[in-house]
Write a protein that holds these residues in place. Sequence first.
Motif, PDB file in Angstrom:
ATOM      1  N   THR A 108      41.015 -89.975  -3.102  1.00  0.00           N
ATOM      2  CA  THR A 108      39.624 -89.541  -3.002  1.00  0.00           C
ATOM      3  C   THR A 108      39.396 -88.886  -1.653  1.00  0.00           C
ATOM      4  OG1 THR A 108      38.860 -91.665  -2.092  1.00  0.00           O
ATOM      5  CG2 THR A 108      38.824 -91.406  -4.502  1.00  0.00           C
ATOM      6  N   TYR A 109      38.439 -87.977  -1.645  1.00  0.00           N
ATOM      7  CA  TYR A 109      38.040 -87.314  -0.408  1.00  0.00           C
ATOM      8  C   TYR A 109      36.519 -87.272  -0.385  1.00  0.00           C
ATOM      9  CZ  TYR A 109      37.285 -83.539   3.009  1.00  0.00           C
ATOM     10  OH  TYR A 109      36.871 -82.800   4.081  1.00  0.00           O
ATOM     11  N   THR A 110      35.942 -87.798   0.676  1.00  0.00           N
ATOM     12  CA  THR A 110      34.491 -87.822   0.843  1.00  0.00           C
ATOM     13  C   THR A 110      34.167 -87.208   2.196  1.00  0.00           C
ATOM     14  OG1 THR A 110      34.404 -89.893  -0.420  1.00  0.00           O
ATOM     15  CG2 THR A 110      32.434 -89.274   0.813  1.00  0.00           C
ATOM     16  N   SER A 111      33.227 -86.266   2.212  1.00  0.00           N
ATOM     17  CA  SER A 111      32.913 -85.627   3.487  1.00  0.00           C
ATOM     18  C   SER A 111      31.445 -85.262   3.561  1.00  0.00           C
ATOM     19  CB  SER A 111      33.765 -84.356   3.673  1.00  0.00           C
ATOM     20  OG  SER A 111      33.334 -83.328   2.805  1.00  0.00           O
ATOM     21  N   VAL A 112      30.980 -85.168   4.786  1.00  0.00           N
ATOM     22  CA  VAL A 112      29.667 -84.602   5.105  1.00  0.00           C
ATOM     23  C   VAL A 112      29.920 -83.497   6.117  1.00  0.00           C
ATOM     24  CG1 VAL A 112      27.364 -85.018   5.997  1.00  0.00           C
ATOM     25  CG2 VAL A 112      28.534 -86.816   4.715  1.00  0.00           C
ATOM     26  N   GLU A 113      29.372 -82.323   5.834  1.00  0.00           N
ATOM     27  CA  GLU A 113      29.686 -81.146   6.638  1.00  0.00           C
ATOM     28  C   GLU A 113      28.398 -80.492   7.132  1.00  0.00           C
ATOM     29  OE1 GLU A 113      30.892 -76.864   5.090  1.00  0.00           O
ATOM     30  OE2 GLU A 113      32.521 -78.305   4.811  1.00  0.00           O
ATOM     31  N   PHE A 114      28.373 -80.168   8.428  1.00  0.00           N
ATOM     32  CA  PHE A 114      27.230 -79.497   9.040  1.00  0.00           C
ATOM     33  C   PHE A 114      27.694 -78.139   9.568  1.00  0.00           C
ATOM     34  CE2 PHE A 114      26.706 -84.023   9.446  1.00  0.00           C
ATOM     35  CZ  PHE A 114      25.390 -84.261   9.098  1.00  0.00           C
ATOM     36  N   GLN A 115      26.856 -77.105   9.371  1.00  0.00           N
ATOM     37  CA  GLN A 115      27.190 -75.774   9.869  1.00  0.00           C
ATOM     38  C   GLN A 115      25.979 -75.135  10.526  1.00  0.00           C
ATOM     39  OE1 GLN A 115      29.982 -72.876   8.321  1.00  0.00           O
ATOM     40  NE2 GLN A 115      29.886 -73.930   6.352  1.00  0.00           N
ATOM     41  N   LEU A 116      26.256 -74.358  11.573  1.00  0.00           N
ATOM     42  CA  LEU A 116      25.238 -73.567  12.251  1.00  0.00           C
ATOM     43  C   LEU A 116      25.844 -72.195  12.494  1.00  0.00           C
ATOM     44  CD1 LEU A 116      22.445 -73.474  13.711  1.00  0.00           C
ATOM     45  CD2 LEU A 116      23.673 -74.153  15.796  1.00  0.00           C
TER      46      LEU A 116
ATOM     47  N   ALA B  55      34.874 -86.963   7.495  1.00  0.00           N
ATOM     48  CA  ALA B  55      35.563 -87.070   6.210  1.00  0.00           C
ATOM     49  C   ALA B  55      36.409 -88.332   6.133  1.00  0.00           C
ATOM     50  CB  ALA B  55      36.440 -85.845   5.977  1.00  0.00           C
ATOM     51  N   TRP B  56      36.590 -88.803   4.892  1.00  0.00           N
ATOM     52  CA  TRP B  56      37.459 -89.933   4.590  1.00  0.00           C
ATOM     53  C   TRP B  56      38.390 -89.533   3.436  1.00  0.00           C
ATOM     54  CZ3 TRP B  56      32.349 -90.098   5.605  1.00  0.00           C
ATOM     55  CH2 TRP B  56      31.890 -90.934   6.633  1.00  0.00           C
ATOM     56  N   ASN B  57      39.698 -89.730   3.635  1.00  0.00           N
ATOM     57  CA  ASN B  57      40.700 -89.368   2.634  1.00  0.00           C
ATOM     58  C   ASN B  57      41.522 -90.620   2.328  1.00  0.00           C
ATOM     59  OD1 ASN B  57      43.527 -87.047   2.554  1.00  0.00           O
ATOM     60  ND2 ASN B  57      42.310 -87.842   0.895  1.00  0.00           N
ATOM     61  N   ARG B  58      41.249 -91.226   1.157  1.00  0.00           N
ATOM     62  CA  ARG B  58      41.847 -92.525   0.837  1.00  0.00           C
ATOM     63  C   ARG B  58      42.679 -92.442  -0.436  1.00  0.00           C
ATOM     64  NH1 ARG B  58      36.246 -93.794   1.659  1.00  0.00           N
ATOM     65  NH2 ARG B  58      35.821 -95.052   3.516  1.00  0.00           N
ATOM     66  N   GLY B  59      43.531 -93.449  -0.627  1.00  0.00           N
ATOM     67  CA  GLY B  59      44.282 -93.550  -1.868  1.00  0.00           C
ATOM     68  C   GLY B  59      45.685 -94.056  -1.655  1.00  0.00           C
ATOM     69  N   ASN B  60      46.538 -93.834  -2.665  1.00  0.00           N
ATOM     70  CA  ASN B  60      47.945 -94.219  -2.556  1.00  0.00           C
ATOM     71  C   ASN B  60      48.878 -93.043  -2.834  1.00  0.00           C
ATOM     72  OD1 ASN B  60      47.992 -93.875  -5.349  1.00  0.00           O
ATOM     73  ND2 ASN B  60      47.840 -96.050  -5.790  1.00  0.00           N
ATOM     74  N   ALA B  61      48.323 -91.849  -3.018  1.00  0.00           N
ATOM     75  CA  ALA B  61      49.139 -90.674  -3.314  1.00  0.00           C
ATOM     76  C   ALA B  61      48.542 -89.454  -2.624  1.00  0.00           C
ATOM     77  CB  ALA B  61      49.224 -90.447  -4.819  1.00  0.00           C
ATOM     78  N   GLU B  62      49.296 -88.859  -1.712  1.00  0.00           N
ATOM     79  CA  GLU B  62      48.813 -87.666  -1.017  1.00  0.00           C
ATOM     80  C   GLU B  62      48.691 -86.490  -1.962  1.00  0.00           C
ATOM     81  OE1 GLU B  62      50.272 -84.629   2.555  1.00  0.00           O
ATOM     82  OE2 GLU B  62      51.379 -86.459   2.138  1.00  0.00           O
ATOM     83  N   GLY B  63      49.594 -86.396  -2.926  1.00  0.00           N
ATOM     84  CA  GLY B  63      49.643 -85.270  -3.843  1.00  0.00           C
ATOM     85  C   GLY B  63      51.082 -85.014  -4.247  1.00  0.00           C
ATOM     86  N   PRO B  64      51.398 -83.800  -4.677  1.00  0.00           N
ATOM     87  CA  PRO B  64      52.761 -83.522  -5.144  1.00  0.00           C
ATOM     88  C   PRO B  64      53.808 -83.433  -4.046  1.00  0.00           C
ATOM     89  CG  PRO B  64      51.394 -81.561  -5.302  1.00  0.00           C
ATOM     90  CD  PRO B  64      50.479 -82.677  -4.934  1.00  0.00           C
ATOM     91  N   VAL B  65      53.415 -83.515  -2.773  1.00  0.00           N
ATOM     92  CA  VAL B  65      54.373 -83.635  -1.672  1.00  0.00           C
ATOM     93  C   VAL B  65      53.911 -84.777  -0.769  1.00  0.00           C
ATOM     94  CG1 VAL B  65      55.043 -81.211  -1.693  1.00  0.00           C
ATOM     95  CG2 VAL B  65      53.159 -81.941  -0.236  1.00  0.00           C
ATOM     96  N   ASN B  66      54.847 -85.306   0.030  1.00  0.00           N
ATOM     97  CA  ASN B  66      54.541 -86.379   0.972  1.00  0.00           C
ATOM     98  C   ASN B  66      54.828 -85.895   2.384  1.00  0.00           C
ATOM     99  OD1 ASN B  66      53.939 -88.059  -1.129  1.00  0.00           O
ATOM    100  ND2 ASN B  66      55.765 -89.328  -0.959  1.00  0.00           N
TER     101      ASN B  66
END
Length: 1001
Positions: A783-791, A808-819
Amino acid sequence: MGEMSSRYLRKTALCLSLGMAFALPAWQAHAANNDGTIVGRTQPGAVVTVRDPATGLSRTTTADEKGNYRIPFLPVGKYVLESRKDGNLTTQPADVTVTLGNATTVNLGVRELEGVSVTATSVITAVDVSSTESAVNISREDLRRLPVDQNIASVALLAPGVNQGNSSFGGISFGGSSIAENAIYVNGLNVTDFYNRNGYSEAPFAFYQEFQVKTGGYSVEFGRTTGGVINAVARSGSNQFKWGTELTMEPGAWHDKPKNRYDADGNRYLASSEDRDSLMKTNVYASGPIVKDKLFFFAMYEARGSSPRNTSDDGTTFTSNGAHNGFWGATIDWHINDSNLLSLMAFSDKNKNTGDVYDYTFDTRTLGAKTNEIYTDSGGRNWALTYTNYLTDDLSMKLLYGSNKRNAFTRSLSDIECNRVVAETKVTNAVPVPGNVPLGCTTNSTVEKRDDTRKEARADFEWKLGDHLVRFGYDHEKDTSIYQRHYTGPGAFYYNIYYATPGSTINNTGGVLPAGYTAYVRARRYEIAGTFQTTNSAYYLEDSWQITPTFLLNAGLRNDGFDNKAADGSSYIKMKNMLAPRLGFSWDIKGDGTTKLFGNLGRYFLPVANVINIKQAGGLLDERTYYAFGGWQIQDRNGNQYAIPVLGPQLGGVDTSQGDGKVGDLRSQVDHDMDQVFQDEAILGFQQMLDKSWSWGVSATYRRLHNAIDDMEISATGKCGGDGYIGWVMGNPGKKVTVWGDTNCDGTADGWVTVDTAKEGWAMYDADGNYLGQRGWVKPKRTYTSVEFQLDRAWDNKWAFNASYTLAWNRGNAEGPVNSDTNFDDTGRTENFDNPWVNYGGDGYLPNDHRHQLKLRGTYALTPHWQFGGDLTVLSGGPITGFGVGNPYDATNYHSYYICVANCSSDRSEDRVYERSPRGKYGTMPWTYNLGASVTYLRSLGDSGQLRVKFAVYNLLNQQRTVAVDQDLQTSISDGTNSTFRQPLRFQAPRFAQLTVSLDF
């Protein structure tokens, strides 16, 4: 009273006119991926005409009964827009810039009301109230003012939530995704690497006109990505003949030295202070009309000389590289008439590099005899032909056909004579190499040749139907890889020497290290060859419905299909009917086009990389033979000595479990009912113009990755238990897998077997070989959760500024198709799910978790001749995990989230005592600060010429902070821990300077 009434009516008319100019356009601002759109509102029934003064291109449409108009599929550039009612102008013509992938909103007022002449009622809004995606546009002129290095990755890193990968294989990460999940387009042509998905074809940088970086919420015309999209468009010609040249210099003397690195005892383990890059590029271009107002060209040639040099980590070899290549790019645009356009884009990124390898004594900087030459070829030719037809005012069409080629061939003079030899430090410390001669006689381990060709065809349509804008299309790719690979040297063996204690079990061959030996040798052959093809296709349909004048609803559906084929042409992994819905809204809160609330929900599918076809469906030979290490044997080659291992007694049998050289029964190697990998995304955002220059925004993003496709060793089935061994299977970890197997437990595959890998599939035994039952896999999570501010402050020829902060928070047990944390770039064949224990207890913060990210960039024109630019990225460090080996339940040697703390030398795995070592237990890596600065001098040369000199310094503060460390807390099942754990491995690139001199006429 009459005079007051007349004044009041005139004032009211003027306000109404200006109010109409700010009204929301009726259709969503989506544009195709290599052009842009103009939308807006004017008088009902007015004829709206847009004209490009540079090329003579003109498009005309009639506003509907509500005054809404839309002109799609416009080439990126500067236009003049006017509106006429009954032959009279409704407003003064407006200058409009059409940007890539966007709709520019231009609302046109009324020229004459109650005798009031309104001469400035064309309003262009910076907030696109009809768009629901998250994207950043950066033009060539923006980049020429900023200290941004000349490559696509550096441009993408300007966008919020985009970070550089910290593994040895590099790449960029969008929104918590791995580096192997992105898509890159040039003039609508997909140039993403489909072999391993961690690269792309790249034209010479001066070839590009504009970039768009999509970080989320993109429409259904885009797919095959769960990361981000980089969209680029090339430069083109006009009626005015132009030419110029650009020289870019990065001498080696302008590159600061990397630091040598020392361990806690003061021993140097990275000899890098003599590494240096050097680059020189000379670019010439010309553009203009072939036939005025009809046919135009842009052509560019770039001569590039690159001569980087580097030493090996231990300082015993020195490699001097040299690449002298000619890059080229061109576009031809034919305006057949105002309703039919034909465009051809082509470029080459072919590259040849020669590396001369010498013996080297780092401490005395003494260069010895030349030992080898390494040749590396890469890149290829790319082209795309695009046809645009404005069928009617309401119906438009765009067709594209193109080819993307990527070649890769690495070989050396020593490939025939020399095997690659690598040993752990513990081994060389225990058994020193006589005379400190190098291991093996080659620095190249693999002879690899690959030719990848993508044939792409797509059709995109949009149809305006009242308050609805309907967009639909078809997208088809045929991706072919011709592949050959083997190790170097006699027998094509690669020798790895590992430290171990006597009595240790060696892998899964049944071998045990005898008494008297403290290390073992793995002799590995890894060979494959064949032609492999994948077909990707998709249909999409989207409706943008203007429900009210201030509220837009967008609903779309994309249907993807992937067909990865084996070497014999049969389907290996075939998936269809992957329905990807997208739903978005935009609310113009004030009704004047200055403030919007927007949101979207979307699903995105990720295709299977061609490397999977090749390595599991292509007759892969992966033969591993283990021997006790009997010391070093000194050999001589052309007067140069080198060491190879003495092979002691063979330990167990030959392991071919991961490839025996044959294309086996694919029914037993791939899940018959495999589910696709997809990601769901939700975004909610707000954006507001503060005045004509300033705007700000805030958004929240949530992403969740579903499923993984990876290799698992199915060693048991529900019915047959440990007697139901199937082998290596591509499937969905933690879900049901259906393969061809043994249905009646007689040892022969005779039917379909379903294994619920959430509960079963891995046989467990005690130390005496007694079957204990089965274990299942955990489901992959990310999972990826973020709050983003821009000016943002738009450039006004004086200054510009952009700031973003992402939490941002990036959690889980699998980064994706590469490690990236274990440096595993074999896409879709990670270690994570080889057996259930590798990822057992693996929940936590993932490698691309960077909690805080601050990005600032800006330009200030001190005088008309001097501009100053700056770019700053501040990034918090990623998590540090202490990986162990083995686990409390199994004696395998894969990475794990457990370390052995007692009785580790016991032959009985159940006697060993383990302790969990969760993700991120050992804190985070340091924050990094990367500041770039530039100064640019501008001078006009006659009526049409300009001199531009830009001097830029990257990493101005010469920060060389750690971005990756050794995360192996234990490298074998033992009581001790790895002495190099947390030792820094990779760092920020040192400071370097770049001078660019441009002449444009």
